[in-house]
Write a protein that holds these residues in place. Sequence first.
Motif, PDB file in Angstrom:
ATOM      1  N   ALA A  61       0.803  -1.167  -0.125  1.00 27.38           N
ATOM      2  CA  ALA A  61      -0.011   0.136   0.056  1.00 27.38           C
ATOM      3  C   ALA A  61       0.748   1.285   0.000  1.00 27.38           C
ATOM      4  O   ALA A  61       0.616   2.257  -0.570  1.00 27.38           O
ATOM      5  N   VAL A  62       1.902   1.232   0.891  1.00 24.75           N
ATOM      6  CA  VAL A  62       2.973   2.375   0.764  1.00 24.75           C
ATOM      7  C   VAL A  62       3.542   2.389  -0.656  1.00 24.75           C
ATOM      8  O   VAL A  62       3.571   3.537  -0.988  1.00 24.75           O
ATOM      9  N   ARG A  63       3.983   1.298  -1.286  1.00 25.00           N
ATOM     10  CA  ARG A  63       4.551   1.435  -2.547  1.00 25.00           C
ATOM     11  C   ARG A  63       3.768   2.073  -3.473  1.00 25.00           C
ATOM     12  O   ARG A  63       4.004   2.989  -4.211  1.00 25.00           O
ATOM     13  N   ASP A  64       2.314   1.562  -3.477  1.00 26.65           N
ATOM     14  CA  ASP A  64       1.363   2.160  -4.414  1.00 26.65           C
ATOM     15  C   ASP A  64       1.121   3.683  -4.335  1.00 26.65           C
ATOM     16  O   ASP A  64       1.338   4.270  -5.382  1.00 26.65           O
ATOM     17  N   GLN A  65       0.945   3.883  -3.082  1.00 24.46           N
ATOM     18  CA  GLN A  65       0.873   5.480  -2.930  1.00 24.46           C
ATOM     19  C   GLN A  65       1.888   6.181  -3.352  1.00 24.46           C
ATOM     20  O   GLN A  65       1.705   7.306  -4.000  1.00 24.46           O
ATOM     21  N   LEU A  66       3.134   5.976  -2.994  1.00 23.99           N
ATOM     22  CA  LEU A  66       4.598   6.747  -3.345  1.00 23.99           C
ATOM     23  C   LEU A  66       4.508   6.663  -4.660  1.00 23.99           C
ATOM     24  O   LEU A  66       4.823   7.842  -5.471  1.00 23.99           O
ATOM     25  N   THR A  67       4.431   5.518  -5.677  1.00 22.03           N
ATOM     26  CA  THR A  67       4.292   5.258  -7.060  1.00 22.03           C
ATOM     27  C   THR A  67       3.501   6.207  -7.687  1.00 22.03           C
ATOM     28  O   THR A  67       3.788   6.990  -8.552  1.00 22.03           O
ATOM     29  N   ASN A  68       2.163   6.293  -7.044  1.00 19.97           N
ATOM     30  CA  ASN A  68       1.322   7.336  -7.907  1.00 19.97           C
ATOM     31  C   ASN A  68       1.738   8.704  -7.546  1.00 19.97           C
ATOM     32  O   ASN A  68       1.158   9.563  -8.213  1.00 19.97           O
TER      33      ASN A  68
END
Length: 234
Positions: A61-68
């Motif tokens: 979830a962290v990776r997805d948010q920061l990637t966005n």
Amino acid sequence: MTISLSILFLLFCYELPLIGFAVQSHIADIYHEPSETVERSGIYIIGIDVETLNNMESKQAVRDQLTNEHKDVLTITEINNSMSYTNKNRTLLSWFGLNAKSPKEKMREDLREYFGKEEQRLTDYFHNDHATGNSAGLAILLTELIINGTFQNHIPIAVTGAINGKGEVTAVGGIKEKIQIAEKSGFQFMIIPSENGKEAETFQKELHANIRILDVNQVDEAVKQINYLNDIYK
């Protein structure tokens, strides 16, 4: 009754700082563009952007948010109780002015001791909000030696390492992430402390990184390595 209330009050004061840390769930290390210490010095500081996130369910979830958010994530660490209490204790000590000198302050003292004075360039650097830890110490010291005419460098070199007042190069954190950054940025060479040599070798194999890593114990060793590279690749 007074003693009991006093104890409860002290416990409340001790736990109060944890309230802010309780919502923190993960720490992410993010790619930070290497910066040349001085134009045409060829010495580049390798730093890491660190972001703390709150109430995230998982690393993904962290990776997805920061990637966005178009951020290049290197590693993600889940915050545990031990880390929370460590941060809380540091906060409490800072309230009473009992914290040890920050890595940045210690680096400044070591550089001043090494040179016997503080050049205006160093003063300007330490007034920069981006100057935080001590891992830029070696890069800054090498740059001052270049400016002072001790040696010259014409090759882009990624540099990380803390130093002391005697010119000894000491270990730094985030070696894995710094290798990733140097590799992503296209550097052919990277200088690190010898104390980080074994872990750097492990991470280099894990990451399949092609960058050539040179480890040094002393500033003089770093100068020797840079001179050698300049002779070979001039």
